[in-house]
Design a protein around this motif. Sequence first.
Motif, short mmCIF file in Angstrom:
data_model
loop_
_atom_site.label_atom_id
_atom_site.label_comp_id
_atom_site.label_asym_id
_atom_site.label_seq_id
_atom_site.Cartn_x
_atom_site.Cartn_y
_atom_site.Cartn_z
N ALA A 115 40.46 29.61 37.12
CA ALA A 115 40.13 31.11 37.21
C ALA A 115 39.48 31.67 35.89
O ALA A 115 39.86 31.15 34.82
CB ALA A 115 41.40 31.74 37.41
N GLY A 116 38.78 32.58 36.20
CA GLY A 116 38.20 33.27 35.00
C GLY A 116 38.71 34.72 34.84
O GLY A 116 38.54 35.52 35.61
N SER A 117 39.29 34.90 33.61
CA SER A 117 40.21 36.01 33.25
C SER A 117 39.11 37.56 33.54
O SER A 117 37.86 37.04 32.95
CB SER A 117 40.73 36.24 32.02
N THR A 118 39.32 38.20 34.15
CA THR A 118 38.51 39.42 34.38
C THR A 118 39.35 40.93 33.95
O THR A 118 40.57 40.71 34.18
CB THR A 118 37.95 39.49 35.79
N THR A 119 38.88 41.77 33.27
CA THR A 119 39.44 43.05 32.89
C THR A 119 38.67 44.13 33.91
O THR A 119 38.92 45.18 33.60
CB THR A 119 39.42 43.16 31.73
N GLU A 120 38.18 43.71 34.90
CA GLU A 120 37.27 44.71 35.70
C GLU A 120 38.50 45.69 36.41
O GLU A 120 39.66 45.29 36.96
CB GLU A 120 36.61 43.98 36.96
N THR A 121 38.10 46.89 36.81
CA THR A 121 38.78 47.88 37.41
C THR A 121 38.68 47.54 39.05
O THR A 121 37.79 46.88 39.19
CB THR A 121 38.43 49.28 37.22
N PRO A 122 39.68 48.02 39.68
CA PRO A 122 39.43 47.83 41.27
C PRO A 122 37.96 48.19 41.60
O PRO A 122 37.28 47.57 42.48
CB PRO A 122 40.56 48.54 41.93
N ALA A 123 37.46 49.21 41.02
CA ALA A 123 36.06 50.01 41.59
C ALA A 123 34.93 49.05 41.29
O ALA A 123 33.95 48.52 41.52
CB ALA A 123 35.93 51.42 41.03
N GLN A 124 35.03 48.30 40.03
CA GLN A 124 34.02 47.47 39.33
C GLN A 124 34.25 46.09 40.45
O GLN A 124 33.14 45.64 40.46
CB GLN A 124 34.26 46.99 37.86
N THR A 125 35.53 45.72 40.84
CA THR A 125 35.65 44.60 41.42
C THR A 125 34.90 44.89 42.94
O THR A 125 34.20 43.92 43.39
CB THR A 125 36.98 44.09 41.78
N ARG A 126 35.18 46.02 43.66
CA ARG A 126 34.59 46.50 44.81
C ARG A 126 33.06 46.19 44.63
O ARG A 126 32.18 46.05 45.39
CB ARG A 126 35.03 47.69 45.16
N ARG A 127 32.18 46.94 43.45
CA ARG A 127 31.04 47.08 43.28
C ARG A 127 30.50 45.63 43.39
O ARG A 127 29.47 45.31 43.78
CB ARG A 127 30.65 47.80 42.04
N ALA A 128 30.98 44.80 42.56
CA ALA A 128 30.60 43.23 42.17
C ALA A 128 30.67 42.46 43.52
O ALA A 128 29.36 41.78 43.90
CB ALA A 128 31.61 42.72 41.29
N ILE A 129 31.69 42.61 44.14
CA ILE A 129 31.71 41.95 45.55
C ILE A 129 30.77 42.37 46.54
O ILE A 129 29.76 41.63 47.38
CB ILE A 129 33.11 41.91 46.34
N THR A 130 30.41 43.74 46.58
CA THR A 130 29.45 44.71 47.47
C THR A 130 28.06 43.86 47.13
O THR A 130 27.29 43.61 47.95
CB THR A 130 29.57 45.86 47.51
N GLN A 131 27.93 43.89 45.69
CA GLN A 131 26.56 43.24 45.37
C GLN A 131 26.42 41.84 45.77
O GLN A 131 25.27 41.41 46.12
CB GLN A 131 26.52 43.50 43.83
N LEU A 132 27.54 41.02 45.77
CA LEU A 132 27.55 39.68 46.23
C LEU A 132 26.85 39.71 47.59
O LEU A 132 26.21 38.90 47.94
CB LEU A 132 28.78 38.99 45.98
N LEU A 133 27.53 40.28 48.30
CA LEU A 133 27.23 40.43 50.00
C LEU A 133 25.95 40.72 50.10
O LEU A 133 25.25 40.61 50.97
CB LEU A 133 28.23 41.16 50.59
#
Length: 151
Positions: A22-40
């Motif tokens: 696991a890679g520790s992340t300090t992303e906010t939920p909004a940042q997580t959503r943006r990163a995953i949306t970008q991945l898709l």
Amino acid sequence: MMKPFVPTLCLAALTACTSGNAGSTTETPAQTRRAITQLLATQTAAWNRGDVAGFMQGYWRSDSLVFIGKSGLTYGWQPTLDNHRRSYPNPAAMGQLRFEGLRVTPDGPEAAHVVGRWHLTRPGLGDLQGHYLLVLRHLNGQWVIVADHSS
């Protein structure tokens, strides 16, 4: 009535979510959503240019990756890539991919899931569509799909 594969999916997803580096992340939920949306979005672009290997870059490169589709369970990144290449041997068979109704849900700082609908527009071959559940983990500094149940 619960179908027999549902407990298997849950166990596989939980196992995938608790193993690996696991890679520790300090992303906010909004940042997580943006990163995953970008991945898709990146996956969609690769698929739509006929690049199955590029599409697969969004998946965990591990023998523990699990893909559940109409043909059953597939474990591992390479077997999943091989199955996609067999099922979609050329750009015409691949068609144009569209994701709809995405619901990206962070499940903590290093896990998330996505529920949505996929649609392949394939002129002359017939369109395909269905729903999916993706389980993602933040590993080695990036979000990757560790389990995919597409129907």
